[in-house]
Scaffold this motif. Structure first.
Motif, PDB file in Angstrom:
ATOM      1  N   LEU A   1     -17.631   7.464  21.096  1.00 54.63           N
ATOM      2  CA  LEU A   1     -17.062   8.726  21.428  1.00 54.63           C
ATOM      3  C   LEU A   1     -16.229   8.593  22.540  1.00 54.63           C
ATOM      4  CD1 LEU A   1     -17.783  11.755  20.904  1.00 54.63           C
ATOM      5  CD2 LEU A   1     -19.082  11.753  23.038  1.00 54.63           C
ATOM      6  N   ILE A   2     -16.221   7.665  23.504  1.00 55.48           N
ATOM      7  CA  ILE A   2     -15.219   7.852  24.617  1.00 55.48           C
ATOM      8  C   ILE A   2     -13.822   7.110  23.935  1.00 55.48           C
ATOM      9  CG2 ILE A   2     -14.518   6.544  26.584  1.00 55.48           C
ATOM     10  CD1 ILE A   2     -17.296   6.870  27.537  1.00 55.48           C
ATOM     11  N   ARG A   3     -13.919   6.121  23.097  1.00 60.53           N
ATOM     12  CA  ARG A   3     -12.873   5.443  22.567  1.00 60.53           C
ATOM     13  C   ARG A   3     -11.876   6.295  21.562  1.00 60.53           C
ATOM     14  NH1 ARG A   3     -16.340  -0.073  21.157  1.00 60.53           N
ATOM     15  NH2 ARG A   3     -16.646  -0.818  23.351  1.00 60.53           N
TER      16      ARG A   3
ATOM     17  N   PHE B   1     -15.636   9.015  11.085  1.00 61.29           N
ATOM     18  CA  PHE B   1     -16.052   7.663  10.526  1.00 61.29           C
ATOM     19  C   PHE B   1     -16.768   6.831  11.699  1.00 61.29           C
ATOM     20  CE2 PHE B   1     -14.326   8.162   6.380  1.00 61.29           C
ATOM     21  CZ  PHE B   1     -15.336   8.067   5.636  1.00 61.29           C
ATOM     22  N   ASN B   2     -15.615   6.803  12.878  1.00 59.34           N
ATOM     23  CA  ASN B   2     -15.979   6.093  14.143  1.00 59.34           C
ATOM     24  C   ASN B   2     -16.931   6.580  14.873  1.00 59.34           C
ATOM     25  OD1 ASN B   2     -15.355   3.606  15.492  1.00 59.34           O
ATOM     26  ND2 ASN B   2     -14.268   4.728  16.951  1.00 59.34           N
TER      27      ASN B   2
ATOM     28  N   ILE C   1      -1.507   3.657  29.327  1.00 62.44           N
ATOM     29  CA  ILE C   1      -2.131   2.646  30.168  1.00 62.44           C
ATOM     30  C   ILE C   1      -3.581   3.069  30.552  1.00 62.44           C
ATOM     31  CG2 ILE C   1      -2.053   1.955  32.541  1.00 62.44           C
ATOM     32  CD1 ILE C   1       1.127   1.799  32.358  1.00 62.44           C
ATOM     33  N   ILE C   2      -3.582   4.639  30.448  1.00 61.06           N
ATOM     34  CA  ILE C   2      -4.620   5.195  30.953  1.00 61.06           C
ATOM     35  C   ILE C   2      -5.846   4.681  29.768  1.00 61.06           C
ATOM     36  CG2 ILE C   2      -6.158   7.386  31.266  1.00 61.06           C
ATOM     37  CD1 ILE C   2      -3.600   8.602  32.500  1.00 61.06           C
ATOM     38  N   CYS C   3      -5.321   4.859  28.551  1.00 66.04           N
ATOM     39  CA  CYS C   3      -6.278   4.667  27.507  1.00 66.04           C
ATOM     40  C   CYS C   3      -6.730   3.209  27.453  1.00 66.04           C
ATOM     41  CB  CYS C   3      -5.442   5.054  26.233  1.00 66.04           C
ATOM     42  SG  CYS C   3      -5.197   6.635  25.911  1.00 66.04           S
ATOM     43  N   VAL C   4      -5.795   2.288  27.719  1.00 63.61           N
ATOM     44  CA  VAL C   4      -6.213   0.813  27.920  1.00 63.61           C
ATOM     45  C   VAL C   4      -7.334   0.722  28.929  1.00 63.61           C
ATOM     46  CG1 VAL C   4      -5.673  -1.493  28.386  1.00 63.61           C
ATOM     47  CG2 VAL C   4      -4.147  -0.068  27.027  1.00 63.61           C
ATOM     48  N   LEU C   5      -7.042   1.309  30.132  1.00 58.60           N
ATOM     49  CA  LEU C   5      -8.153   1.147  31.090  1.00 58.60           C
ATOM     50  C   LEU C   5      -9.290   1.665  30.848  1.00 58.60           C
ATOM     51  CD1 LEU C   5      -5.932   1.962  34.203  1.00 58.60           C
ATOM     52  CD2 LEU C   5      -6.904  -0.140  33.867  1.00 58.60           C
ATOM     53  N   SER C   6      -9.459   2.997  29.820  1.00 55.06           N
ATOM     54  CA  SER C   6     -10.614   3.558  29.705  1.00 55.06           C
ATOM     55  C   SER C   6     -11.231   3.054  28.600  1.00 55.06           C
ATOM     56  CB  SER C   6     -10.433   5.077  29.267  1.00 55.06           C
ATOM     57  OG  SER C   6      -9.712   5.845  30.302  1.00 55.06           O
ATOM     58  N   CYS C   7     -10.707   2.449  27.633  1.00 51.84           N
ATOM     59  CA  CYS C   7     -11.408   1.883  26.525  1.00 51.84           C
ATOM     60  C   CYS C   7     -11.862   0.460  27.190  1.00 51.84           C
ATOM     61  CB  CYS C   7     -10.438   1.556  25.263  1.00 51.84           C
ATOM     62  SG  CYS C   7     -10.026   2.807  24.415  1.00 51.84           S
ATOM     63  N   CYS C   8     -11.149  -0.714  27.795  1.00 51.78           N
ATOM     64  CA  CYS C   8     -11.839  -1.675  28.384  1.00 51.78           C
ATOM     65  C   CYS C   8     -12.834  -1.498  29.168  1.00 51.78           C
ATOM     66  CB  CYS C   8     -10.689  -2.404  29.232  1.00 51.78           C
ATOM     67  SG  CYS C   8      -9.309  -3.173  28.288  1.00 51.78           S
ATOM     68  N   ASN C   9     -13.078  -0.326  29.960  1.00 49.15           N
ATOM     69  CA  ASN C   9     -14.009   0.045  30.827  1.00 49.15           C
ATOM     70  C   ASN C   9     -15.380   0.181  30.123  1.00 49.15           C
ATOM     71  OD1 ASN C   9     -14.449   0.069  33.618  1.00 49.15           O
ATOM     72  ND2 ASN C   9     -12.553   1.523  33.713  1.00 49.15           N
ATOM     73  N   THR C  10     -15.159   0.911  28.616  1.00 43.14           N
ATOM     74  CA  THR C  10     -16.437   1.047  27.904  1.00 43.14           C
ATOM     75  C   THR C  10     -17.112  -0.342  27.380  1.00 43.14           C
ATOM     76  OG1 THR C  10     -15.086   1.216  25.708  1.00 43.14           O
ATOM     77  CG2 THR C  10     -15.384   3.219  27.207  1.00 43.14           C
ATOM     78  N   ARG C  11     -16.481  -1.344  27.501  1.00 38.68           N
ATOM     79  CA  ARG C  11     -17.078  -2.667  27.292  1.00 38.68           C
ATOM     80  C   ARG C  11     -17.893  -3.228  28.422  1.00 38.68           C
ATOM     81  NH1 ARG C  11     -15.922  -3.939  22.265  1.00 38.68           N
ATOM     82  NH2 ARG C  11     -17.042  -5.655  22.496  1.00 38.68           N
ATOM     83  N   GLN C  12     -17.692  -2.577  29.490  1.00 39.13           N
ATOM     84  CA  GLN C  12     -18.346  -3.054  30.963  1.00 39.13           C
ATOM     85  C   GLN C  12     -19.256  -1.849  31.285  1.00 39.13           C
ATOM     86  OE1 GLN C  12     -15.433  -5.141  33.186  1.00 39.13           O
ATOM     87  NE2 GLN C  12     -14.939  -6.518  31.884  1.00 39.13           N
ATOM     88  N   ARG C  13     -19.030  -0.784  31.100  1.00 38.85           N
ATOM     89  CA  ARG C  13     -19.722   0.125  31.573  1.00 38.85           C
ATOM     90  C   ARG C  13     -19.621   1.412  30.587  1.00 38.85           C
ATOM     91  NH1 ARG C  13     -16.551   1.369  37.146  1.00 38.85           N
ATOM     92  NH2 ARG C  13     -16.846  -1.003  36.878  1.00 38.85           N
ATOM     93  N   TRP C  14     -20.443   2.712  30.600  1.00 39.85           N
ATOM     94  CA  TRP C  14     -20.303   3.847  29.676  1.00 39.85           C
ATOM     95  C   TRP C  14     -20.655   3.285  28.130  1.00 39.85           C
ATOM     96  CZ3 TRP C  14     -14.577   4.771  31.365  1.00 39.85           C
ATOM     97  CH2 TRP C  14     -14.399   5.086  32.710  1.00 39.85           C
TER      98      TRP C  14
ATOM     99  N   ARG D   1     -23.122   3.450  26.307  1.00 37.99           N
ATOM    100  CA  ARG D   1     -24.029   4.517  25.552  1.00 37.99           C
ATOM    101  C   ARG D   1     -23.099   5.319  24.659  1.00 37.99           C
ATOM    102  NH1 ARG D   1     -28.896   8.468  27.621  1.00 37.99           N
ATOM    103  NH2 ARG D   1     -29.384   9.158  25.414  1.00 37.99           N
ATOM    104  N   HIS D   2     -22.043   5.845  25.151  1.00 42.67           N
ATOM    105  CA  HIS D   2     -21.165   6.514  24.500  1.00 42.67           C
ATOM    106  C   HIS D   2     -19.768   6.124  24.203  1.00 42.67           C
ATOM    107  CE1 HIS D   2     -24.095   9.665  25.485  1.00 42.67           C
ATOM    108  NE2 HIS D   2     -23.969   9.252  26.608  1.00 42.67           N
TER     109      HIS D   2
END
Length: 386
Positions: free
Chosen positions: A214-216, A271-272, A195-208, A210-211
């Motif tokens: 790397l975050i995903r 690669f990513n 669940i933490i991973c889903v929240l973090s990855c979804c957040n990278t599409r609206q903030r963060w 630039r990185h």
């Protein structure tokens, strides 16, 4: 998209599409947003910068399916709907959702900017579901021998074991007692981390943003470490099977499959993050051979080796009938039930869907006006044939 003259619209350059759509170092091959569903589906057969992304996860599912169903034809295997296979079916659900959601996200993301966001929210959610599906398979097919002290009963792989050797065998795979973690915290921890991973990855599409790559990439390192705990334990201790037993022979390749699984995951991360090879020659790998396609290939190869690893443990259990779950006296671990397998996945999926709905609503409030403006500025007009 198909026009009245049967000609598809030309693919666009990165300067002709909204910045939100542009991928690093990919200069051409873009489909214009506001494709219809039919037009998106047809674009699977047209070379665009998303075509390879679609096929590199859609076709591999059928390869996975071929190797997956092999288990049910093994001698001594229970019927496919037996409790013993509940964890394996949940693993299948996780892999199916991951590969299908990923391929569909790349195929349908040109319908609108909002749909694009939703597609990838779903993609992140299915990755987390896959990690929990893997955890359930590890828990029931690897954990029962991960830290269990034999308390009695007869096992076909232990029948010829002398008492003095039995004691050494028991202590050899109970060096450290992680039974409390495995039996109480392992699956809940896997779900919380997912669940933490889903929240973090979804957040990278609206903030963060630039990185974001790397975050995903690194945010999914945590569920890998948590999910793989039973395997790490097995690798640090001796096999519970006698070296002369058929179960031991069946499980010997488990470690090599796991190491290959890790290697492919490492390659996919490289690669990513690196965006190689398109970083070296922007524009040359726009359609075929760019990093995300290699990322998909490496990800699937890691899943395939993981499947082979799980299958070796399933075969080892099937060759030791008294280890068939639920175990009688060899472990305090209860056998798989509908609640402990399908129930866990259902609750996880419900939570993930709720997260996706929230982020999708937020994405609509951000990109909805931009979507409407694009529709006004670029109405669909049929081109004349010459």
């Amino acid at each position: 998209m198909l026009l009245s003259c049967g000609q598809p619209l030309p693919l666009l350059r990165h300067t002709d599409v909204p910045p939100r759509v542009v991928e690093n170092f990919i200069l051409t091959g873009y489909r214009f947003p506001n494709y219809s569903l039919r037009e998106c589906l047809l674009s699977a057969f047209r070379p665009t910068n998303e075509t390879g992304n679609f096929w590199t996860h859609f076709l591999p599912f059928f390869i996975f399916l071929y190797y997956f169903v092999e288990v049910f034809g093994w001698e001594g295997a229970p019927h496919g709907d037996a409790q013993f296979f509940y964890p394996l079916w949940n693993y299948f659900i996780g892999v199916f959702c991951l590969l299908m959601a990923s391929s569909m996200a790349h195929l349908l993301n040109s319908m609108s900017l909002v749909v694009r966001e939703v597609c990838f929210f779903v993609d992140y959610g299915t990755i987390s579901s896959y990690t929990v599906g893997s955890s359930l398979a590890y828990y029931y097919y690897i954990h029962p021998r991960a830290g269990t002290v034999e308390t009695g009963g007869r096992n076909d792989s232990h029948m010829d074991l002398k008492p003095e050797h039995a004691g050494s065998l028991t202590s050899s795979y109970a060096i450290l007692d992680f039974s409390v973690f495995f039996e109480t915290f392992y699956i809940p921890s896997a779900c919380v981390v997912a669940i933490i991973c889903v929240l973090s990855c979804c957040n990278t599409r609206q903030r963060w943003r630039r990185h974001r790559y790397l975050i995903r990439t690194f945010v999914f390192l945590l569920p890998f470490l948590v999910s793989s705990t039973p395997i790490f334990y097995r690798l640090l201790t001796r096999s519970p099977y006698l070296s002369a037993s058929s179960s031991f022979a069946a499980s010997t390749s488990m470690s090599s499959f796991f190491y290959r699984h890790c290697l492919w995951l490492l390659m996919s991360a490289v690669f990513n993050i690196s965006k190689f090879p398109e970083r070296l020659a922007p524009g040359r790998f726009d359609i075929w051979g760019h990093s995300h396609q290699w990322f998909h290939c490496c990800t699937f190869l890691s899943i395939l080796d993981e499947l082979h690893m799980i299958k070796t443990e399933v075969r080892a259990i099937l060759l030791s009938p008294t280890l068939l779950l639920p175990p009688a006296v060899l472990s305090r671990l209860p056998g798989p039930t509908v609640a402990s397998t399908y129930g866990v996945m259902f609750l996880l999926q419900t939570t993930i869907i709720s997260i996706i709905v929230w982020f999708s609503w937020h994405a609509n409030s951000i990109h909805g006006p931009e979507r409407d403006q694009l529709a006004k500025d670029h109405p669909k007009k049929p081109l004349k044939c010459h």
